[in-house]
Motif scaffolding. Structure first.
Motif, PDB file in Angstrom:
ATOM      1  N   LEU A   6       0.827  -1.206   0.000  1.00 10.34           N
ATOM      2  CA  LEU A   6       0.000   0.000   0.000  1.00 10.34           C
ATOM      3  C   LEU A   6       0.865   1.261   0.000  1.00 10.34           C
ATOM      4  CD1 LEU A   6      -2.739   1.380   0.144  1.00 10.34           C
ATOM      5  CD2 LEU A   6      -2.654   1.136   2.640  1.00 10.34           C
ATOM      6  N   THR A   7       1.846   1.305   0.902  1.00  8.01           N
ATOM      7  CA  THR A   7       2.718   2.490   0.951  1.00  8.01           C
ATOM      8  C   THR A   7       3.586   2.586  -0.302  1.00  8.01           C
ATOM      9  OG1 THR A   7       4.301   1.206   2.277  1.00  8.01           O
ATOM     10  CG2 THR A   7       2.794   2.663   3.463  1.00  8.01           C
ATOM     11  N   GLY A   8       3.941   1.437  -0.870  1.00  7.82           N
ATOM     12  CA  GLY A   8       4.683   1.438  -2.126  1.00  7.82           C
ATOM     13  C   GLY A   8       3.859   2.037  -3.250  1.00  7.82           C
ATOM     14  N   ASP A   9       2.599   1.635  -3.325  1.00  7.63           N
ATOM     15  CA  ASP A   9       1.703   2.180  -4.346  1.00  7.63           C
ATOM     16  C   ASP A   9       1.514   3.683  -4.167  1.00  7.63           C
ATOM     17  OD1 ASP A   9       1.363  -0.277  -5.512  1.00  7.63           O
ATOM     18  OD2 ASP A   9      -0.586  -0.685  -4.595  1.00  7.63           O
ATOM     19  N   LEU A  10       1.354   4.102  -2.915  1.00  7.45           N
ATOM     20  CA  LEU A  10       1.157   5.533  -2.642  1.00  7.45           C
ATOM     21  C   LEU A  10       2.409   6.335  -2.971  1.00  7.45           C
ATOM     22  CD1 LEU A  10      -0.867   5.398   0.711  1.00  7.45           C
ATOM     23  CD2 LEU A  10      -1.723   5.810  -1.610  1.00  7.45           C
ATOM     24  N   SER A  11       3.577   5.749  -2.699  1.00 12.12           N
ATOM     25  CA  SER A  11       4.834   6.408  -3.045  1.00 12.12           C
ATOM     26  C   SER A  11       4.978   6.536  -4.558  1.00 12.12           C
ATOM     27  CB  SER A  11       6.018   5.616  -2.469  1.00 12.12           C
ATOM     28  OG  SER A  11       7.241   6.227  -2.801  1.00 12.12           O
ATOM     29  N   ILE A  16       4.520  10.155  -9.451  1.00 11.35           N
ATOM     30  CA  ILE A  16       3.872  10.540 -10.707  1.00 11.35           C
ATOM     31  C   ILE A  16       3.232  11.919 -10.590  1.00 11.35           C
ATOM     32  CG2 ILE A  16       1.988   9.967 -12.281  1.00 11.35           C
ATOM     33  CD1 ILE A  16       2.552   6.997 -11.630  1.00 11.35           C
ATOM     34  N   ILE A  17       2.539  12.167  -9.473  1.00  9.98           N
ATOM     35  CA  ILE A  17       1.877  13.450  -9.264  1.00  9.98           C
ATOM     36  C   ILE A  17       2.906  14.576  -9.156  1.00  9.98           C
ATOM     37  CG2 ILE A  17       0.495  14.801  -7.628  1.00  9.98           C
ATOM     38  CD1 ILE A  17      -1.019  12.211  -6.990  1.00  9.98           C
ATOM     39  N   ILE A  18       3.997  14.327  -8.426  1.00 10.67           N
ATOM     40  CA  ILE A  18       5.059  15.330  -8.295  1.00 10.67           C
ATOM     41  C   ILE A  18       5.609  15.708  -9.662  1.00 10.67           C
ATOM     42  CG2 ILE A  18       7.462  15.652  -7.547  1.00 10.67           C
ATOM     43  CD1 ILE A  18       6.743  14.045  -5.026  1.00 10.67           C
ATOM     44  N   ASN A  60      -7.376  -2.115  -7.536  1.00 11.66           N
ATOM     45  CA  ASN A  60      -6.407  -2.580  -8.516  1.00 11.66           C
ATOM     46  C   ASN A  60      -6.669  -1.975  -9.886  1.00 11.66           C
ATOM     47  OD1 ASN A  60      -5.645  -4.832 -10.696  1.00 11.66           O
ATOM     48  ND2 ASN A  60      -4.265  -5.082  -8.957  1.00 11.66           N
ATOM     49  N   THR A  61      -7.918  -1.983 -10.304  1.00  7.47           N
ATOM     50  CA  THR A  61      -8.285  -1.450 -11.614  1.00  7.47           C
ATOM     51  C   THR A  61      -8.034   0.048 -11.696  1.00  7.47           C
ATOM     52  OG1 THR A  61      -9.968  -3.159 -11.956  1.00  7.47           O
ATOM     53  CG2 THR A  61     -10.170  -1.145 -13.263  1.00  7.47           C
ATOM     54  N   CYS A  62      -8.442   0.780 -10.636  1.00  8.97           N
ATOM     55  CA  CYS A  62      -8.268   2.238 -10.633  1.00  8.97           C
ATOM     56  C   CYS A  62      -6.793   2.625 -10.697  1.00  8.97           C
ATOM     57  CB  CYS A  62      -8.908   2.838  -9.381  1.00  8.97           C
ATOM     58  SG  CYS A  62     -10.711   2.837  -9.406  1.00  8.97           S
ATOM     59  N   MET A  63      -5.961   1.927  -9.930  1.00 12.45           N
ATOM     60  CA  MET A  63      -4.537   2.245  -9.922  1.00 12.45           C
ATOM     61  C   MET A  63      -3.908   1.978 -11.287  1.00 12.45           C
ATOM     62  SD  MET A  63      -3.836   3.542  -7.014  1.00 12.45           S
ATOM     63  CE  MET A  63      -2.083   3.455  -6.683  1.00 12.45           C
ATOM     64  N   LYS A  64      -4.305   0.895 -11.929  1.00 10.76           N
ATOM     65  CA  LYS A  64      -3.768   0.581 -13.247  1.00 10.76           C
ATOM     66  C   LYS A  64      -4.140   1.662 -14.265  1.00 10.76           C
ATOM     67  CE  LYS A  64      -3.687  -4.464 -12.722  1.00 10.76           C
ATOM     68  NZ  LYS A  64      -4.287  -5.753 -13.135  1.00 10.76           N
ATOM     69  N   VAL A  65      -5.401   2.083 -14.235  1.00  9.71           N
ATOM     70  CA  VAL A  65      -5.867   3.109 -15.168  1.00  9.71           C
ATOM     71  C   VAL A  65      -5.150   4.431 -14.905  1.00  9.71           C
ATOM     72  CG1 VAL A  65      -7.853   4.495 -15.868  1.00  9.71           C
ATOM     73  CG2 VAL A  65      -8.122   2.031 -15.529  1.00  9.71           C
ATOM     74  N   ILE A  66      -4.967   4.771 -13.624  1.00 12.57           N
ATOM     75  CA  ILE A  66      -4.272   6.007 -13.262  1.00 12.57           C
ATOM     76  C   ILE A  66      -2.829   5.983 -13.750  1.00 12.57           C
ATOM     77  CG2 ILE A  66      -3.341   7.335 -11.319  1.00 12.57           C
ATOM     78  CD1 ILE A  66      -5.919   6.624  -9.793  1.00 12.57           C
ATOM     79  N   GLY A 156      12.106   5.629  -6.305  1.00 15.94           N
ATOM     80  CA  GLY A 156      13.003   4.626  -5.744  1.00 15.94           C
ATOM     81  C   GLY A 156      12.448   4.009  -4.469  1.00 15.94           C
ATOM     82  N   LEU A 157      11.784   4.838  -3.650  1.00 17.69           N
ATOM     83  CA  LEU A 157      11.181   4.346  -2.411  1.00 17.69           C
ATOM     84  C   LEU A 157      10.097   3.324  -2.710  1.00 17.69           C
ATOM     85  CD1 LEU A 157      10.986   4.565   0.681  1.00 17.69           C
ATOM     86  CD2 LEU A 157       9.336   6.436   0.348  1.00 17.69           C
ATOM     87  N   TYR A 158       9.340   3.576  -3.756  1.00 18.81           N
ATOM     88  CA  TYR A 158       8.289   2.634  -4.182  1.00 18.81           C
ATOM     89  C   TYR A 158       8.875   1.251  -4.449  1.00 18.81           C
ATOM     90  CZ  TYR A 158       6.605   0.451  -8.555  1.00 18.81           C
ATOM     91  OH  TYR A 158       6.300  -0.436  -9.567  1.00 18.81           O
TER      92      TYR A 158
END
Length: 212
Positions: A6-11, A16-18, A60-66, A156-158
C-alpha cells in the motif's frame, strides 16, 4: 494487500503526481528525460493488458488506469505541449540497448510462454532499468532540480517498499516470484547512489549533482 504494498503504491503515485505538477506548474519539462517516460508508458501498457481479461478489485483497476493515463499524459506534456523546453541534447541515452535485450530476456525467461505472460515479464524487466535515461541525463547535465529529485526519491522508495512486500508475502503467504524480486533488486540497486546523494545533499538544502 499489506502495508508495504500500500505504501509502495502511494509512493509510486506521489512520484507521478510530483512529476506532473512540476511540469505543469513550471510550464517546462527541463531536466526530465522524455525517454524514461516513454519507457514507463511502455511498462504500464504491457503490464496492464489484463485490464481487458480479468478483474481483481476496484482499487487494482483504478490504480492501473491512473498509472497508464498519467504515463501518457507525461509523455504528451514533454513531446507536445511543452516540447520547446525539452532538452533532447542531454536526453541521449540509447534506449534500444535496454528494450531489445529486455525483450529477448522476457521471451527466454518467463513463468509461462503465452503472449500476456511474456508482455508482463517484459514490463517487469523493463521497469527495472527504465530510470537509466533519467539518471544518465542528470549525469550529463551535472545537476537536477530539487523537485525532480523528490520525484526520483519517491520512485526509488516505491521499489524498495515493494521488496519488503515480496518478503512479507513469502513469509505470510508462501508466495515467491523470482522474476519480480530479482528485477526489484536490480532497480533498487540503481537508486542506491541517488539515495545517498539525496540524503546527504538534498535533505540538507543543497542541489543534487551526480558524478559525470
Amino acid at each position: 494487500m499489506n502495508i508495504f504494498r500500500l505504501t509502495g503504491d502511494l509512493s509510486h503515485l506521489a512520484a507521478i503526481i510530483i512529476l506532473l505538477l512540476k511540469i505543469w506548474k513550471s510550464r517546462s519539462c527541463a531536466g526530465i528525460s522524455g525517454k524514461s517516460q516513454i519507457l514507463f508508458a511502455l511498462v504500464f501498457t504491457t503490464r496492464y493488458l489484463d485490464l481487458f481479461t480479468s478483474f481483481i478489485s476496484l482499487y487494482n483497476t483504478c490504480m492501473k488506469v491512473i498509472y497508464i493515463g498519467c504515463a501518457y499524459a507525461t509523455v504528451y506534456l514533454i513531446y507536445a505541449k511543452f516540447r520547446a523546453t525539452y532538452d533532447g541534447n542531454h536526453d541521449s541515452f540509447r534506449v534500444e540497448f535496454l528494450v531489445v535485450p529486455v525483450g529477448g530476456l522476457s521471451v527466454l525467461i518467463n513463468h509461462d510462454f503465452s503472449p500476456l505472460e511474456i508482455l508482463w515479464t517484459f514490463s517487469i524487466y523493463l521497469e527495472s532499468v527504465a530510470i537509466l535515461p533519467q539518471l544518465f541525463m542528470i549525469s550529463k547535465t551535472g545537476e537536477a532540480e530539487t523537485i525532480t529529485t523528490h520525484y526520483l526519491f519517491c520512485l526509488g522508495l516505491y521499489r524498495a517498499l515493494y521488496l519488503f512486500n515480496w518478503i512479507w508475502r513469502f513469509y505470510f503467504e508462501g508466495f515467491f516470484d523470482m522474476i519480480a524480486i530479482v528485477a526489484g533488486v536490480v532497480q533498487t540497486v540503481l537508486y542506491c547512489d541517488f539515495f545517498y546523494l539525496y540524503v546527504t545533499k538534498v535533505l540538507k538544502g543543497k542541489k543534487l549533482s551526480l558524478p559525470a
